[in-house]
Design a protein around this motif. Structure first.
Motif, PDB file in Angstrom:
ATOM      1  N   SER A 163      26.002  42.441  38.826  1.00  0.00           N
ATOM      2  CA  SER A 163      25.471  42.398  40.186  1.00  0.00           C
ATOM      3  C   SER A 163      23.952  42.285  40.185  1.00  0.00           C
ATOM      4  CB  SER A 163      25.882  43.667  40.949  1.00  0.00           C
ATOM      5  OG  SER A 163      25.238  44.813  40.410  1.00  0.00           O
ATOM      6  N   GLY A 164      23.377  41.887  39.043  1.00  0.00           N
ATOM      7  CA  GLY A 164      21.928  41.815  38.970  1.00  0.00           C
ATOM      8  C   GLY A 164      21.250  43.162  39.088  1.00  0.00           C
ATOM      9  N   MET A 165      21.985  44.231  38.733  1.00  0.00           N
ATOM     10  CA  MET A 165      21.485  45.600  38.818  1.00  0.00           C
ATOM     11  C   MET A 165      21.126  46.003  40.245  1.00  0.00           C
ATOM     12  SD  MET A 165      22.014  47.009  36.014  1.00  0.00           S
ATOM     13  CE  MET A 165      21.328  48.562  36.533  1.00  0.00           C
ATOM     14  N   ARG A 166      21.746  45.354  41.218  1.00  0.00           N
ATOM     15  CA  ARG A 166      21.642  45.798  42.601  1.00  0.00           C
ATOM     16  C   ARG A 166      23.012  46.293  43.034  1.00  0.00           C
ATOM     17  NH1 ARG A 166      18.912  42.632  47.772  1.00  0.00           N
ATOM     18  NH2 ARG A 166      19.044  44.399  49.232  1.00  0.00           N
ATOM     19  N   ALA A 167      23.079  47.485  43.552  1.00  0.00           N
ATOM     20  CA  ALA A 167      24.356  48.069  43.936  1.00  0.00           C
ATOM     21  C   ALA A 167      24.998  47.280  45.077  1.00  0.00           C
ATOM     22  CB  ALA A 167      24.175  49.522  44.338  1.00  0.00           C
ATOM     23  N   VAL A 168      26.333  47.308  45.108  1.00  0.00           N
ATOM     24  CA  VAL A 168      27.113  46.578  46.117  1.00  0.00           C
ATOM     25  C   VAL A 168      28.174  47.518  46.667  1.00  0.00           C
ATOM     26  CG1 VAL A 168      28.589  44.592  46.577  1.00  0.00           C
ATOM     27  CG2 VAL A 168      26.750  44.415  44.868  1.00  0.00           C
ATOM     28  N   ARG A 169      28.269  47.579  47.997  1.00  0.00           N
ATOM     29  CA  ARG A 169      29.165  48.545  48.641  1.00  0.00           C
ATOM     30  C   ARG A 169      30.547  47.994  48.975  1.00  0.00           C
ATOM     31  NH1 ARG A 169      28.114  49.564  53.331  1.00  0.00           N
ATOM     32  NH2 ARG A 169      26.376  48.167  53.841  1.00  0.00           N
ATOM     33  N   GLY A 170      30.748  46.669  48.906  1.00  0.00           N
ATOM     34  CA  GLY A 170      32.034  46.150  49.361  1.00  0.00           C
ATOM     35  C   GLY A 170      32.451  44.860  48.705  1.00  0.00           C
ATOM     36  N   HIS A 171      33.747  44.626  48.692  1.00  0.00           N
ATOM     37  CA  HIS A 171      34.316  43.325  48.309  1.00  0.00           C
ATOM     38  C   HIS A 171      35.687  43.183  48.958  1.00  0.00           C
ATOM     39  CE1 HIS A 171      37.254  45.029  45.473  1.00  0.00           C
ATOM     40  NE2 HIS A 171      36.283  45.639  44.804  1.00  0.00           N
ATOM     41  N   LYS A 172      36.193  41.975  48.994  1.00  0.00           N
ATOM     42  CA  LYS A 172      37.503  41.721  49.575  1.00  0.00           C
ATOM     43  C   LYS A 172      38.618  42.190  48.636  1.00  0.00           C
ATOM     44  CE  LYS A 172      36.133  37.667  52.330  1.00  0.00           C
ATOM     45  NZ  LYS A 172      36.336  36.215  52.567  1.00  0.00           N
ATOM     46  N   GLY A 173      39.790  42.413  49.234  1.00  0.00           N
ATOM     47  CA  GLY A 173      40.976  42.677  48.445  1.00  0.00           C
ATOM     48  C   GLY A 173      41.657  41.372  48.080  1.00  0.00           C
ATOM     49  N   LYS A 174      42.544  41.415  47.113  1.00  0.00           N
ATOM     50  CA  LYS A 174      43.195  40.191  46.651  1.00  0.00           C
ATOM     51  C   LYS A 174      44.655  40.454  46.305  1.00  0.00           C
ATOM     52  CE  LYS A 174      43.228  36.873  42.823  1.00  0.00           C
ATOM     53  NZ  LYS A 174      42.584  36.419  41.572  1.00  0.00           N
ATOM     54  N   ALA A 175      45.491  39.459  46.564  1.00  0.00           N
ATOM     55  CA  ALA A 175      46.876  39.472  46.104  1.00  0.00           C
ATOM     56  C   ALA A 175      47.237  38.051  45.689  1.00  0.00           C
ATOM     57  CB  ALA A 175      47.825  39.965  47.193  1.00  0.00           C
ATOM     58  N   ALA A 176      47.932  37.921  44.577  1.00  0.00           N
ATOM     59  CA  ALA A 176      48.347  36.605  44.091  1.00  0.00           C
ATOM     60  C   ALA A 176      49.825  36.647  43.728  1.00  0.00           C
ATOM     61  CB  ALA A 176      47.515  36.188  42.883  1.00  0.00           C
ATOM     62  N   ALA A 177      50.487  35.510  43.863  1.00  0.00           N
ATOM     63  CA  ALA A 177      51.924  35.429  43.571  1.00  0.00           C
ATOM     64  C   ALA A 177      52.274  34.026  43.082  1.00  0.00           C
ATOM     65  CB  ALA A 177      52.748  35.783  44.807  1.00  0.00           C
ATOM     66  N   ARG A 178      53.418  33.932  42.427  1.00  0.00           N
ATOM     67  CA  ARG A 178      53.949  32.638  41.976  1.00  0.00           C
ATOM     68  C   ARG A 178      55.295  32.387  42.649  1.00  0.00           C
ATOM     69  NH1 ARG A 178      53.620  32.264  35.988  1.00  0.00           N
ATOM     70  NH2 ARG A 178      51.535  31.493  36.567  1.00  0.00           N
ATOM     71  N   VAL A 179      55.420  31.206  43.236  1.00  0.00           N
ATOM     72  CA  VAL A 179      56.673  30.753  43.839  1.00  0.00           C
ATOM     73  C   VAL A 179      57.351  29.792  42.870  1.00  0.00           C
ATOM     74  CG1 VAL A 179      57.725  29.489  45.746  1.00  0.00           C
ATOM     75  CG2 VAL A 179      55.748  30.966  46.174  1.00  0.00           C
ATOM     76  N   THR A 180      58.610  30.014  42.594  1.00  0.00           N
ATOM     77  CA  THR A 180      59.400  29.085  41.781  1.00  0.00           C
ATOM     78  C   THR A 180      60.614  28.650  42.578  1.00  0.00           C
ATOM     79  OG1 THR A 180      58.720  30.207  39.745  1.00  0.00           O
ATOM     80  CG2 THR A 180      60.619  28.720  39.603  1.00  0.00           C
ATOM     81  N   ILE A 181      60.771  27.351  42.751  1.00  0.00           N
ATOM     82  CA  ILE A 181      61.938  26.796  43.444  1.00  0.00           C
ATOM     83  C   ILE A 181      62.735  25.965  42.446  1.00  0.00           C
ATOM     84  CG2 ILE A 181      62.730  25.231  45.255  1.00  0.00           C
ATOM     85  CD1 ILE A 181      60.354  26.028  46.914  1.00  0.00           C
ATOM     86  N   ARG A 182      64.029  26.241  42.366  1.00  0.00           N
ATOM     87  CA  ARG A 182      64.916  25.514  41.451  1.00  0.00           C
ATOM     88  C   ARG A 182      65.986  24.765  42.255  1.00  0.00           C
ATOM     89  NH1 ARG A 182      63.363  27.503  36.599  1.00  0.00           N
ATOM     90  NH2 ARG A 182      62.608  29.671  36.562  1.00  0.00           N
ATOM     91  N   GLY A 183      66.040  23.454  42.021  1.00  0.00           N
ATOM     92  CA  GLY A 183      67.022  22.633  42.714  1.00  0.00           C
ATOM     93  C   GLY A 183      68.062  22.074  41.753  1.00  0.00           C
TER      94      GLY A 183
END
Length: 374
Positions: A163-183
């Motif tokens: 962070s360049g040695m500057r404190a940071v109070r917040g960030h976004k949350g994250k969620a990731a997933a994989r979709v698999t479709i079988r035909g």
């Protein structure tokens, strides 16, 4: 050993996320034990990876945690000017995988350990080093779950992401997933006899695009760029040849959510559309890949005031990247980001950190130690 010698040793361990980390964790354990710290290796459920937790000072008194991860992203890019796992110095720049993200912070904390151990700390300083942060913060939840075994509830957690040695109070949350479709595969001349997985995925992809557009209308948080949550498809793959009906298609997607929004909830409409494909005869799989909550430390929090005193700079409201800090906050601990380096140098060939940044980080940690000894 000074901070540069320690960084040299840490970079030499090719501790790529998702692989065994006994070598780097064992070296850090031995080094800290030599400094008189109380050290524990905490094996994860994978069996070949461990978190590490160490304490300098009285463990039964509330203190501060310095948090970092031992793993790095792969370094397979051909553009590296030298071996990514051999530290190379050129003037004030130190090159190598993980120098910025985030073995530089680990090296600074370890270099400060002898000085901290020499103080009569009234409040302890803990080192919490995790594994597999780079593939979804998978290791640190196991460490957080066991904190009460090793220390009193901390006053705060400093996560040393760049962070360049500057404190940071917040960030976004994250969620990731994989979709698999079988035909069902077949010759492309008889589409009526097959089930085209790519065509089915097109409907799912359309949902991703539509939901992403809707998020631009808010809710908003002006601390972030962009000031709203986001959803995107990142990887899509399927098919073998143009004259074969594709029987499998996969899609990796992620959501990033402003504080107050559960990132997994942003994936819910896509999951519902995926499951609807089953009514047309397709088989579907929904595989969560990673998830961590947002970080939002109040501006008037004591931890924010402490970091302002330690760094001489007012903490930033937020950054775009995510860290383990949100998981610490979700567990009930105040957390903030502050570390050497720049996120713009991470995850690319010739990653580097400035020697002056390492020195500044070590000095900040030693200043924290002085306050804990007061």
């Amino acid at each position: 050993m000074d901070v540069f010698d320690i960084l040299d040793r840490l970079v030499a361990f090719p501790s790529v996320a998702g692989k065994a980390n006994g070598d780097i964790a064992g070296w850090i354990e031995a080094y800290l034990a030599e400094q008189g710290a109380k050290v524990a290796l905490l094996p994860g459920p994978e069996g070949d990876r461990s978190n590490l937790f160490a304490t300098i000072g009285p463990a039964d008194v509330p203190g501060y945690i310095l948090s970092g991860h031992m793993d790095v992203v792969p370094a397979c890019e051909p553009q590296w000017s030298s071996s990514p796992f051999a530290l190379r110095r050129d003037g004030d720049r130190l090159y190598g995988r993980g120098t910025t993200d985030m073995k530089g912070f680990l090296a600074a904390a370890l270099a400060a350990a002898p000085m901290l151990a020499g103080l009569r700390l009234a409040r302890p300083i803990h080192l919490a080093f995790s594994y597999d942060e780079e593939i979804g913060c998978r290791g640190v939840p196991h460490l957080i779950a066991r904190l009460s075994e090793f220390c009193a509830k901390p006053l705060g957690v400093i996560v040393g992401e760049p962070s360049g040695m500057r404190a940071v109070r917040g960030h976004k949350g994250k969620a990731a997933a994989r979709v698999t479709i079988r035909g069902r595969s077949g010759h492309s001349s008889r589409p009526d006899l097959g089930l085209n997985a790519i065509h089915a995925m097109a409907d799912v992809l359309g949902t991703v695009v539509g939901e992403a557009g809707g998020l631009t209308h808010g809710p908003f948080d002006a601390a972030f760029e962009p000031p709203y949550s986001s959803l995107q498809a990142g990887v899509i793959a399927g098919g073998q040849s143009v004259n074969i009906i594709p029987d499998t298609c996969t899609l990796d997607l992620e959501a990033r959510a402003v504080p107050g929004i559960d990132p997994t909830s942003l994936l819910a409409p896509v999951k519902a559309r995926t499951e609807a494909c089953e009514t047309d005869g397709f088989r579907v799989e929904w595989t969560p890949l990673s998830a961590y909550p947002a970080l939002s430390l109040p501006q008037d929090a004591p931890l924010a005031a402490l970091l302002q005193k330690l760094t001489g700079q007012t903490p930033l409201a937020a950054v775009s990247y995510g860290t383990e800090a949100g998981l610490y906050q979700a567990a009930g601990f105040d957390a903030i980001i502050c570390g050497p380096g720049d996120i713009g140098r991470a995850h690319k060939p010739d990653e580097y950190i400035f020697a002056s940044e390492l020195t500044a980080c070590r000095q900040m940690i030693e200043a924290l130690g002085a306050r804990c000894a007061a």
